[in-house]
Motif scaffolding. Structure first.
Motif, PDB file in Angstrom:
ATOM      1  N   ASP A 465      57.628  41.573  30.043  1.00  0.00           N
ATOM      2  CA  ASP A 465      59.013  41.388  30.984  1.00  0.00           C
ATOM      3  C   ASP A 465      59.290  39.963  31.123  1.00  0.00           C
ATOM      4  O   ASP A 465      60.333  39.634  31.094  1.00  0.00           O
ATOM      5  CB  ASP A 465      58.608  41.803  32.390  1.00  0.00           C
ATOM      6  N   MET A 466      58.253  38.836  31.473  1.00  0.00           N
ATOM      7  CA  MET A 466      58.492  37.622  31.869  1.00  0.00           C
ATOM      8  C   MET A 466      57.485  36.741  31.050  1.00  0.00           C
ATOM      9  O   MET A 466      56.277  37.263  31.061  1.00  0.00           O
ATOM     10  CB  MET A 466      58.863  37.268  33.055  1.00  0.00           C
ATOM     11  N   ILE A 617      62.459  41.891  38.863  1.00  0.00           N
ATOM     12  CA  ILE A 617      62.095  40.728  37.813  1.00  0.00           C
ATOM     13  C   ILE A 617      62.584  39.401  38.211  1.00  0.00           C
ATOM     14  O   ILE A 617      61.990  38.200  38.382  1.00  0.00           O
ATOM     15  CB  ILE A 617      62.405  41.307  36.553  1.00  0.00           C
ATOM     16  N   MET A 621      60.599  35.966  39.251  1.00  0.00           N
ATOM     17  CA  MET A 621      60.881  34.883  38.357  1.00  0.00           C
ATOM     18  C   MET A 621      61.141  33.664  39.221  1.00  0.00           C
ATOM     19  O   MET A 621      60.773  32.585  39.154  1.00  0.00           O
ATOM     20  CB  MET A 621      62.071  35.026  37.459  1.00  0.00           C
ATOM     21  N   ASP A 635      62.696  35.722  31.482  1.00  0.00           N
ATOM     22  CA  ASP A 635      62.282  36.936  31.066  1.00  0.00           C
ATOM     23  C   ASP A 635      62.508  36.780  29.501  1.00  0.00           C
ATOM     24  O   ASP A 635      63.033  36.130  28.893  1.00  0.00           O
ATOM     25  CB  ASP A 635      63.289  38.083  31.687  1.00  0.00           C
TER      26      ASP A 635
END
Length: 784
Positions: A465-466, A617, A621, A635
């Motif tokens: 995802d990141m 997300i 972040m 991401d």
């Protein structure tokens, strides 16, 4: 007389003539545009390289540095090295660089360095390809950031941290031969020497060194690199050869040119088939005229000239128009080139090379016309006058009689039956429909694949995802440990994996030592897609990138051994897998943490993670970006976009061009094919209409048969675009480190939208062309 006959033929068949003319123009236009683009790329790259004078070998290094050691090395390598220069880079974290509206560059994946213009070579240029000369208080911003943050001349950027603050006015855009491409992980801002000294004095950033060598004409690049490593000189960072800079600069434009050239080749093939289709219709319509000319004694050679001269004139005119239009059309493709390589693309090379396209198309068309016109040799005057030459010597077999039809309406059945009975005629249409579908879907698949998070697997990283990249700071090791502790406690994080990349010495195929970047960590958390084998999971295991495993590098296969030097000791590692990676020149490797960290040559720290289901997300972040100000948090989609953004933009243009070209071909070919069928079936159409069939019913027959061929062509084209397309793209990408590309398919585009658009366009074309049957006088046709 022959000129008058040619002109009369033009006037008599305006629609067909115009259709073929447009098609030839289109073929020349596309071929000339691709050639033009390549010529511009070759000439502009040569010009940029001449003015920038880049290094042949560039060694990045962070840590302790002594120029005297480099000078002693140069004395020993005088037969190879012409010049040497060390650029001192002042690395500033993106979060400390503010642009207008108080936005920072914290989200960039690039390492940002402030530098002073070199004195000997590796010059950073302005948009006129002149050496930058920046005044005090001003800054030249890399083109990459100009695009990303929409920076204009006269705007300001501010460097601000705990120890230093200063505002700079943007005076120029920096065109940097060595670091232009988004694939290079560093970008250089150019400032004045006084400003640089002030930043250095106030410790505004971290120091890094770019040790560069310019070789003599016959200098041994590999020999210099080996000697440099064996001498134990500063090498805490990647070493890059000059040819890598050239490849990165040319890659996006060359990739587009390769796709355009491939489409051009298909167009030239289709152009030849189009001419054949037209000739078949024309000769069939003119059988009586041919018979009369033969009967009165006109030589076959002169009869052929009547038809051949028409296409000679048409090819010349269409070739010139396509050639001239290519200089306008090429502007759709060279925007990236004008910005990153050369603002002035007025060189003469493109005018010469672009002539290849019209000359080649003219030669192909004339040669093909001569081959098709050999049919006239076989037509006797009597057969021509009886209008039966095209079917002579064949007994008609009435297969699939109408009374056996139990599933379709009469008109649909007759249309499908016609395809089966005259499949040799329809197979040409099938081929062209297949190719057109291929031209539409292949660029679309490439674009969707590059624009997908799945493409990260070709960048040497797993799917997650990141990611958080920690920049080199004095306390980076402590931050790396603290970050892992925070992630362990964070319930919003489903799983994470930490990786450390260091530079190691590795024994190459010749037995000498090279440098290699090896990433250590647990690769089972976010596994890669391996070409062969699997990830390293235990002590003494390593996996290599495709480029590193190739014959011109380490020349290793799965199961073989690699010798790596760690902390002065040699370790033998077993190759467990080979993966694809187009970043860092594709020359990377991955090993288990048991290999140990080369503390003096750590390049970067990365932590990858997946968030728990339902967690935003973007919010996560933002949280970690604020918690770790010097870190870079992205991401995976943003990371891919920043790395391949230019190539993705270029490919989107190719998608639009491919769709436009393919639809034009479909319309032109369908129109010509239906016209040919109407000409061949004139007598049958007259009989059917005499029996009471309406024009609409006749249209449905042609529509049913042609759409069946189209549907089969769409299926074949779609399948070919996936399997053959993957093979072709993999072949090209293998030079960049990815030898097996698997397309990311968007089903509704491939199987619904594209077929639906083609069916609608073909249906409309058939409907319009079928109206010609209405114009014929039935009594005249029946009497003939």
């Amino acid at each position: 007389m022959f000129f008058k006959m040619v002109m009369n033929d033009f006037y008599r068949k305006k629609i067909v003539t115009l259709t073929v003319f447009v098609f030839i123009t289109l073929a020349v236009l596309l071929a000339a545009t691709a050639t033009n683009n390549i010529a511009n790329l070759v000439q502009s790259m040569s010009e940029l390289k001449e003015h920038a004078d880049p290094a042949d070998i560039a060694q990045m290094h962070s840590g302790e540095y002594h120029q005297a050691e480099i000078d002693q090395f140069i004395e020993k390598q005088q037969e190879n090295i012409a010049m040497q220069e060390t650029m001192v880079l002042l690395n500033v974290d993106g979060s400390h660089i503010h642009v207008d509206n108080n936005e920072t560059m914290a989200g960039t994946i690039q390492d940002i360095s402030f530098v002073v213009q070199n004195k000997k070579f590796d010059f950073i240029l302005n948009l006129d390809n002149e050496k930058l000369d920046v005044r005090e208080g001003q800054v030249a911003v890399p083109i990459y950031f100009m695009e990303q943050y929409d920076l204009q001349l006269g705007d300001t950027i501010t460097i601000e941290n705990d120890r230093y603050q200063k505002e700079f006015v943007i005076s120029d855009y920096a065109r940097d031969y060595e670091m232009n491409s988004s694939l290079t992980s560093s970008k250089r801002f150019v400032i004045n020497q006084l400003d640089y000294d002030e930043m250095l004095e106030n410790q505004a950033g971290e120091l890094e060194y770019l040790i560069e060598f310019k070789l003599k004409e016959n200098g041994d690049s590999q020999g210099v690199q080996t000697a440099y490593i064996e001498a134990g000189l500063p090498a805490n960072g990647p070493i890059i050869e000059g040819k890598i800079f050239t490849m990165f600069n040319a890659m996006s434009d060359m990739a587009v040119a390769v796709v355009i050239i491939f489409i051009s080749i298909l167009l030239i093939v289709i152009a030849s088939l189009c001419i054949r289709l037209t000739f078949l219709a024309t000769i069939d319509e003119d059988l009586r005229e041919i018979g009369v000319m033969k009967a009165i004694g006109i030589p076959k050679k002169d009869i052929k000239k009547v038809y051949l001269n028409k296409y000679r004139v048409m090819s010349l005119a269409a070739g010139m128009i396509g050639y001239l239009l290519s200089f306008i059309a090429v502007n759709l493709l060279n925007g990236n080139m004008r910005l990153y390589i050369s603002s002035d693309l007025s060189g003469n090379l493109k005018y010469i090379l672009s002539l290849i396209a019209p000359l080649l198309v003219y030669f192909i068309i004339v040669t093909y016309c001569q081959q098709v016109l050999k049919r006239i040799d076989k037509i006797s005057a009597v057969e021509a006058l009886r209008r039966d030459s095209m079917e002579r010597g064949k007994n008609r077999k009435y297969r699939f009689p109408l009374q056996k039809n139990k599933f379709f309406s009469t008109n649909i059945y007759m249309g499908l039956r016609d395809v089966w009975v005259r499949f040799k005629l329809y197979r040409l249409l099938l081929f062209i429909f297949t190719v057109c579908t291929f031209i539409i879907i292949l660029p679309l698949n490439i674009f969707n694949t590059m624009n997908s998070p799945e493409f990260s697997t070709y960048m040497g990283i797993g799917k997650y995802d990141m990611r958080i990249d920690l920049r080199r700071t004095d306390n980076i090791t402590e931050e790396f440990k603290k970050l892992q502790e925070d992630l362990q406690k964070d319930s919003d994080i489903e799983k994470y994996a930490a990786y450390i990349t260091s530079s190691y010495q590795v024994k190459n195929a010749e037995g000498s030592w090279d440098y290699i970047n090896i990433e250590t960590g647990d690769f089972s958390v976010f596994p890669l897609n391996y070409l062969e084998g699997d990830s390293p999971e235990g002590e003494g295991e390593i996996s290599l990138s495709y480029a590193n495993a190739s014959k011109d590098r380490l020349n290793k296969k799965v199961g073989e051994e690699v010798v790596v030097r760690v902390a002065g000791k040699e370790k033998t590692l077993k190759v467990t897998g080979i993966y694809q990676d187009i970043t860092n020149g594709g020359k990377t490797a991955k090993a288990d943490t048991s290999l140990g960290i080369n503390e003096e040559a750590v390049l970067w720290y990365v932590v990858s993670m997946n968030v728990a289901q339902g967690v935003d997300i973007n919010e996560k972040m933002d949280y970690y970006q604020k918690a770790y100000g010097s870190a870079q948090v992205n991401d995976i989609e943003e990371y891919t976009q920043q790395t391949l953004g230019h190539l993705i933009d270029q490919m989107s243009t190719v998608v639009i061009i491919g769709i436009f070209i393919a639809l034009c071909i479909v319309v032109l070919i369908t129109a010509l094919f239906i016209r040919m069928l109407l000409s061949k079936d004139m007598s049958q159409l007259a009989i059917m209409r005499g029996l009471g069939l309406t024009l609409k019913q006749v249209e449905h027959q042609y529509l049913a048969g042609t759409l069946m061929v189209l549907i089969v062509g769409i299926l074949l084209g779609a399948v070919a675009s996936v399997y053959l397309g993957e093979l072709l793209v993999s072949l090209v990408m293998s030079f960049m480190g990815a030898a097996k590309i698997e397309f990311v398919l968007i089903g509704w585009q491939t199987w619904i939208l594209c077929p639906l658009v083609l069916i609608v366009i073909v249906g409309m074309t058939i409907s319009i062309c079928s109206k010609r049957a209405k114009e014929d006088d039935l009594s005249v046709v029946l009497r003939s």
